[in-house]
Design an enzyme around this catalytic site. Structure first.
Site, short mmCIF file in Angstrom:
data_model
loop_
_atom_site.label_atom_id
_atom_site.label_comp_id
_atom_site.label_asym_id
_atom_site.label_seq_id
_atom_site.Cartn_x
_atom_site.Cartn_y
_atom_site.Cartn_z
CG HIS A 17 -1.93 -0.97 1.38
ND1 HIS A 17 -2.12 -1.73 2.52
CD2 HIS A 17 -2.90 -1.36 0.52
CE1 HIS A 17 -3.15 -2.53 2.35
NE2 HIS A 17 -3.64 -2.34 1.15
CE LYS A 41 -10.40 -7.16 1.75
NZ LYS A 41 -9.36 -6.20 1.35
NE ARG A 91 -2.89 -7.49 -4.19
CZ ARG A 91 -3.65 -7.81 -3.17
NH1 ARG A 91 -3.11 -8.01 -2.00
NH2 ARG A 91 -4.96 -7.96 -3.31
CB SER A 129 -4.44 -6.34 4.85
OG SER A 129 -4.05 -5.11 4.32
O1 PNS Z 1 -8.47 -2.52 0.30
P1 PNS Z 1 -9.75 -3.04 -0.26
O2 PNS Z 1 -10.53 -3.80 0.80
O3 PNS Z 1 -9.57 -3.85 -1.51
O4 PNS Z 1 -10.63 -1.75 -0.67
C1 PNS Z 1 -11.96 -1.90 -1.14
C2 PNS Z 1 -12.74 -0.62 -0.86
C3 PNS Z 1 -12.77 -0.32 0.64
C4 PNS Z 1 -12.12 0.55 -1.61
C5 PNS Z 1 -14.20 -0.86 -1.38
O5 PNS Z 1 -14.78 -1.93 -0.69
C6 PNS Z 1 -15.06 0.38 -1.27
O6 PNS Z 1 -15.01 1.24 -2.13
N1 PNS Z 1 -15.83 0.48 -0.16
C7 PNS Z 1 -16.66 1.65 0.10
C8 PNS Z 1 -18.13 1.37 -0.24
C9 PNS Z 1 -18.37 1.45 -1.74
O7 PNS Z 1 -18.22 2.49 -2.36
N2 PNS Z 1 -18.72 0.29 -2.31
C10 PNS Z 1 -18.98 0.17 -3.73
C11 PNS Z 1 -17.77 -0.31 -4.47
S1 PNS Z 1 -18.29 -1.27 -5.79
#
Ligand code: PNS
Length: 162
Positions: A17, A41, A91, A129
């Site tokens: 990150h 998650k 990745r 993570s």
């Molecule tokens: O590090 P990650 O878990 O891959 O990040 C994913 C994240 C947190 C960016 C994604 O789950 C997100 O955007 N969450 C906020 C809610 C949202 O906008 N959801 C719609 C995305 S399709």
């Protein structure tokens, strides 16, 4: 002034990150590292506020990087910028499908929003993570996986979880 948003769950932040955040900070005038909730998650290691505080320590030396959290949709958060840009790390091909889907959905909610991907540094293609959380639960050395500023926090949390 061009601002990039680096969103993620960062539970915890890894060196992968940090590599993406640093590279984004070289390209954009300002970077907001945005700690968010990922519905897929569950059972997090750290609260959102703990993660914001940890990342703040890790990026303290990067003058154009700030850290925030947001509990709503990423596409809605991005409405505060005139030309919003999301930057994420890719990745491997395994990331692609999910990231592509999120980028499309975000754009359908907020058409002004662009998503850009930086290919992850070779050193960190394997790193996640969840892998860090697992290694921590076995008491492994974390120094090549996470910034030194957060190693103690992870070790403490992993010990308490036993
Ligand atoms: O590090 P990650 O878990 O891959 O990040 C994913 C994240 C947190 C960016 C994604 O789950 C997100 O955007 N969450 C906020 C809610 C949202 O906008 N959801 C719609 C995305 S399709």
């Amino acid at each position: 002034m061009r601002t990039a948003i680096c969103p993620g769950s960062f539970d915890p932040i890894t060196l992968g990150h940090l590599n993406i955040i640093r590279r984004t900070a070289r390209i954009f005038d300002e970077v907001v590292v945005l700690v968010m909730f990922n519905a897929s998650k569950t059972s997090p290691m750290f609260t959102i506020d703990e993660r914001v505080e940890q990342i703040g320590r890790v990026v303290a030396h990067l003058s154009n990087v700030t850290v925030e959290s947001y509990g709503g949709l990423l596409a809605e958060y991005a409405r505060r910028f005139e030309h919003p840009v999301i930057v994420k790390g890719l990745r491997a091909s395994t990331d692609f499908e999910n990231e592509f889907q999120m980028a499309q959905i975000n754009k359908s909610i907020n058409p002004a929003l662009e998503t850009m991907f930086l290919t992850s540094s070779e050193k960190y293609t394997f790193l996640s993570s969840s892998m860090v959380r697992e290694l921590a639960s076995y008491g492994a050395d974390l120094s090549t996986f996470v910034p030194r500023e957060v190693i103690g926090d992870i070790q403490k949390k992993a010990k308490r979880g036993k």
